[in-house]
Design an enzyme around this catalytic site. Structure first.
Site, PDB file in Angstrom:
ATOM      1  N   GLN A   1       0.826  -1.196   0.000  1.00  0.00           N
ATOM      2  CA  GLN A   1       0.000   0.000   0.000  1.00  0.00           C
ATOM      3  C   GLN A   1       0.864   1.251   0.000  1.00  0.00           C
ATOM      4  O   GLN A   1       0.597   2.219  -0.714  1.00  0.00           O
ATOM      5  CB  GLN A   1      -0.914  -0.015   1.230  1.00  0.00           C
ATOM      6  CG  GLN A   1      -2.053   0.959   1.138  1.00  0.00           C
ATOM      7  CD  GLN A   1      -2.866   0.721  -0.104  1.00  0.00           C
ATOM      8  OE1 GLN A   1      -3.078  -0.416  -0.518  1.00  0.00           O
ATOM      9  NE2 GLN A   1      -3.299   1.787  -0.753  1.00  0.00           N
TER      10      GLN A   1
ATOM     11  N   HIS B   1       2.308   3.062  -3.210  1.00  0.00           N
ATOM     12  CA  HIS B   1       1.488   3.830  -4.162  1.00  0.00           C
ATOM     13  C   HIS B   1       1.937   5.283  -4.269  1.00  0.00           C
ATOM     14  O   HIS B   1       1.866   5.887  -5.332  1.00  0.00           O
ATOM     15  CB  HIS B   1       0.005   3.780  -3.770  1.00  0.00           C
ATOM     16  CG  HIS B   1      -0.697   2.577  -4.302  1.00  0.00           C
ATOM     17  ND1 HIS B   1      -0.849   2.342  -5.641  1.00  0.00           N
ATOM     18  CD2 HIS B   1      -1.290   1.526  -3.680  1.00  0.00           C
ATOM     19  CE1 HIS B   1      -1.507   1.202  -5.826  1.00  0.00           C
ATOM     20  NE2 HIS B   1      -1.778   0.686  -4.649  1.00  0.00           N
TER      21      HIS B   1
ATOM     22  N   GLU C   1     -10.008   2.545   3.387  1.00  0.00           N
ATOM     23  CA  GLU C   1     -10.298   2.086   2.029  1.00  0.00           C
ATOM     24  C   GLU C   1     -10.133   0.557   1.960  1.00  0.00           C
ATOM     25  O   GLU C   1     -11.027  -0.159   1.541  1.00  0.00           O
ATOM     26  CB  GLU C   1      -9.342   2.773   1.051  1.00  0.00           C
ATOM     27  CG  GLU C   1      -9.557   2.379  -0.402  1.00  0.00           C
ATOM     28  CD  GLU C   1      -8.430   2.885  -1.299  1.00  0.00           C
ATOM     29  OE1 GLU C   1      -7.345   3.229  -0.784  1.00  0.00           O
ATOM     30  OE2 GLU C   1      -8.637   2.917  -2.523  1.00  0.00           O
ATOM     31  N   HIS C   2      -8.962   0.073   2.377  1.00  0.00           N
ATOM     32  CA  HIS C   2      -8.687  -1.373   2.418  1.00  0.00           C
ATOM     33  C   HIS C   2      -8.511  -1.790   3.872  1.00  0.00           C
ATOM     34  O   HIS C   2      -7.784  -1.140   4.614  1.00  0.00           O
ATOM     35  CB  HIS C   2      -7.374  -1.711   1.693  1.00  0.00           C
ATOM     36  CG  HIS C   2      -7.318  -1.259   0.274  1.00  0.00           C
ATOM     37  ND1 HIS C   2      -6.721  -0.074  -0.107  1.00  0.00           N
ATOM     38  CD2 HIS C   2      -7.766  -1.829  -0.869  1.00  0.00           C
ATOM     39  CE1 HIS C   2      -6.806   0.063  -1.439  1.00  0.00           C
ATOM     40  NE2 HIS C   2      -7.435  -0.976  -1.921  1.00  0.00           N
TER      41      HIS C   2
ATOM     42  N   ASP D   1      -6.612  -5.747  -5.711  1.00  0.00           N
ATOM     43  CA  ASP D   1      -6.212  -4.722  -6.686  1.00  0.00           C
ATOM     44  C   ASP D   1      -6.319  -5.261  -8.107  1.00  0.00           C
ATOM     45  O   ASP D   1      -6.558  -4.512  -9.050  1.00  0.00           O
ATOM     46  CB  ASP D   1      -4.764  -4.291  -6.451  1.00  0.00           C
ATOM     47  CG  ASP D   1      -4.621  -3.378  -5.253  1.00  0.00           C
ATOM     48  OD1 ASP D   1      -5.640  -2.859  -4.787  1.00  0.00           O
ATOM     49  OD2 ASP D   1      -3.481  -3.205  -4.771  1.00  0.00           O
TER      50      ASP D   1
ATOM     51  N   HIS E   1     -52.527  20.571  -7.704  1.00  0.00           N
ATOM     52  CA  HIS E   1     -52.267  19.153  -7.439  1.00  0.00           C
ATOM     53  C   HIS E   1     -53.568  18.440  -7.066  1.00  0.00           C
ATOM     54  O   HIS E   1     -53.844  17.327  -7.506  1.00  0.00           O
ATOM     55  CB  HIS E   1     -51.267  19.002  -6.288  1.00  0.00           C
ATOM     56  CG  HIS E   1     -49.841  19.245  -6.686  1.00  0.00           C
ATOM     57  ND1 HIS E   1     -49.399  20.435  -7.179  1.00  0.00           N
ATOM     58  CD2 HIS E   1     -48.750  18.431  -6.663  1.00  0.00           C
ATOM     59  CE1 HIS E   1     -48.099  20.352  -7.430  1.00  0.00           C
ATOM     60  NE2 HIS E   1     -47.686  19.142  -7.130  1.00  0.00           N
TER      61      HIS E   1
END
Lengths: 446, 446
Positions: A267, A270, A334-335, A368, A427
């Site tokens: 991770q 990245h 996220e993960h 991934d 209406h």
């Protein structure tokens, strides 16, 4: 390689002040400068007024490639795809099959219900007509992102599925990207990157059709451009708010330190603003992971970037697994990786994550690329209120209702009384006028 | 009443220039002035720094009511609810039942699939934890909007369901709103309106919990505030981009002119920027509807507003129904009414609408209140790329994957080869290191 390896010191959660706790879980600030915002707005305006010419000029300026046209013909894409090595083709084939199978299983069903006698309601799903798939360029080729966006668009049968990506120095895309694009049956491939590519998808140019929704990750220019075009009146929808990538690992004494370290590093590589967090009730495990991190980091090609990301990350000693789970739910990663022999009892308590990786043999990199789940996920805490990308994101829902004369006779008073309460007389009359009409008399006596 | 009734002249589509066609289908410009944007930003900042005090001060300024606290206790809400007239209670009960039944039928199912032997993928739905429901105030009480937001939140079992609405002169909400709120089991009711109410939901105050997603319509301040808070790092999600209300009617000679006119008027009475369009292949029908419009308009209490909206609307003569259907798909109306004896052949071709009303006895006001469908719909052309509000909007989707050692043995090469293609070595090693470990040898020999 000589590098000053910077690993964070472990912190005991119970001993940490509330300030320290907040700092341990704080995310890198994502400030969008006014300058960037204005630069992106100027690029969008330029593409709006000059179309292809603007895109080609900006591609020459930012990507260093002078193109005749932003289009890469599908014939050319197919030709380049053939050059992909057999191993890469086989890997894309396998990943495609898994991603396709899992996203096919997400296919939505229309809903139909008679809510009252004579009152029929339906919820229908229609594929988005025109979708734009942005694939980042830069140093590497990202065929996995083509699959993550292209496969659900293909399953939904969006009629136009347009891919855009910055050209390589040859003014083309890599064989792997082309091979993945052909697998997904994209209907058009274009060359361009950054805010100018997003603007072209949003507004259309002579070559590029305007799309209804833009998908895909990107740098801060891409992100800001997606936000800006989605705010325009009648602008395209976008997939997700963006942020730097994150992984939170919960590990107990049953974990393998080398596996945990490898996931944290995958991770961290990245980018320097990636964030990784380890939570464990075992001080011995944290120490062993720390050791494994140092050992593995030393041999990685992207060690500098990875080291920077690690320096701002957290190793946290918790009282027990329950505390680790509670911290994860607050952070909403996220993960989320669970490296425990017994994950089952904890899974029902863990819902605030983009994607969860269960057990010792489920590396984050599996998701991934190839397990079948989507890798476009909510980050930056958005896992608490946004969904992971899925097939549903390529559809619109709309409703249909059909009321029979008898149904209106039964439901009419309800509508009339609510319209009266809301002081909306027209209406009300749309109902009363029908019920009082001679046509209604006739139609209910049929 | 003396009023200069302004009805648009009918236009024949085939004879119209492309400029005229564009004008006939153009929407009122929704320009957000820089001044409004700054005013809203200042209000959000004020609520962020002063909390309840800011909200109370702004409520005094804009709503003319000085409150002790922004909270209306649930005991008080229940007490006020009892004062609702029996007819209104019965109408809310019936609408609630229909809306509940139709939204219950939308309940999502988790997906679970073994994509390859030993590779398990799941997609799970989790209710949003904290949702904020904004109910506009102003001249009328809007219990229908409470139901449209509160019922799906109740079905999803969002744990905090917070309602906020501008107070009436008594510093309370109407009995009808309170009754609907109790039916939906909202967990908290607060008093406030405009940008300050949206800011309070987004940021939280001493009294009001911050929420994960904000739902509900509102004026230009509310709309701009929703946009601004959703753009903040970690800000709440929002339901839909907003715009003025719209109705497009397709009618043939089988239609009842008075019914068509009544529906057009019921949409036009929402506000001067509402837009109504009639498409018909019958010149006689258009003339008859025009006559009915003039006759019905003269007797409406909100005739001034309604007249303004009608003045900028369109009556279009089409070659045939197919042309009308094609125009509707281009326009993508919020509400689409089909007043034809035989709607069936056209429905599969009509998907670009928020909600479709089929046949002579399905007034648009039926869906506003009581058929069971949601009345929060994409307008301003967003029906081409956004969904009508539904139960799914109250959930997040996330994924879970579990790979067995044997599964990783089979999938490993795919991950390794894709990571190599993308030049992400740590991603690759997270797999290779597992496959080469003595633990893997041991675990696969079990």
């Amino acid at each position: 390689m000589s590098m000053n390896i910077q690993l964070p010191a472990p912190v005991t959660w119970q001993e940490a002040s509330s300030e320290t706790r907040a700092k341990l879980l704080s995310r890198p600030v994502q400030a969008v400068s006014a300058a960037l915002r204005e630069q992106v707005a100027a690029i969008i305006d330029k593409v709006a007024s000059e179309g292809d010419a603007a895109l080609l000029e900006l591609t020459a300026r930012f990507d260093g490639v002078r193109l005749q046209s932003p289009e890469l013909s599908m014939d050319k894409v197919a030709e380049i795809a053939e050059q992909a090595p057999a191993r890469v083709k086989a890997a894309i084939d396998q990943a495609y099959n898994n991603i396709r199978a899992f996203h096919l299983a997400q296919k939505p069903s229309d809903v139909a219900l008679e809510t009252m006698p004579g009152v029929y309601c339906e919820q229908k799903f229609a594929a988005l007509a025109r979708v734009g798939l942005y694939i980042p360029g830069g140093s590497a080729s990202l065929p996995s992102t083509v699959l993550m966006l292209g496969v659900p668009a293909q399953i939904a049968e969006c009629s136009e599925r347009v891919l855009i990506s910055p050209p390589n120095p040859q003014g083309e895309l890599t064989p792997a990207i082309c091979y993945a694009a052909i697998k997904c049956g994209v209907t058009g491939v274009y060359l361009g990157g950054g805010a100018q590519a997003v603007a072209a998808l949003a507004l259309g140019t002579e070559s590029i059709p305007a799309v209804d929704k833009i998908f895909g990750p990107g740098n801060s220019y891409v992100t800001e451009a997606k936000q800006q075009v989605s705010q325009r009146a009648g602008g395209p929808a976008i997939d997700l708010p963006a942020g730097p990538s994150e992984l939170l690992v919960i590990a107990d004494d049953s974990a393998e330190p080398a596996f945990v370290a490898a996931d944290l590093l995958s991770q961290a590589e990245h980018g320097p603003d990636s964030q990784v967090i380890l939570l464990s009730p075992s001080a011995a495990m944290i120490a062993a992971v720390r050791e494994a991190l140092a050992k593995q980091l030393a041999t990685l090609p992207r060690a500098e970037i990875t080291n920077q990301a690690l320096a701002s990350s957290s190793l946290i000693l918790t009282q027990d697994l329950a505390e680790a789970v509670a911290i994860s739910e607050t952070y909403a990663p996220e993960h989320l990786s669970l490296q425990l022999d017994d994950c089952e009892p904890w899974l029902p308590k863990l819902t605030r994550a983009g994607s969860i990786f269960v057990g010792h043999y489920t590396p984050e990199s599996g998701g991934d690329y190839a397990t079948g789940t989507n890798h476009v996920l909510p980050t930056y805490g958005f896992a608490r209120n946004y969904s992971s990308l899925g097939l549903l994101d390529f559809y619109r829902r709309y409703t249909v209702q059909t009321v029979s004369p008898e149904g209106l006779a039964d439901l009419g008073n309800t509508i009339v009384d609510l319209a009266a309460e809301e002081a909306l007389d027209a209406h009300l009359r749309a109902v009363s006028l029908r019920l009082e009409s001679t046509r209604f008399q006739r139609d209910t006596q049929k």
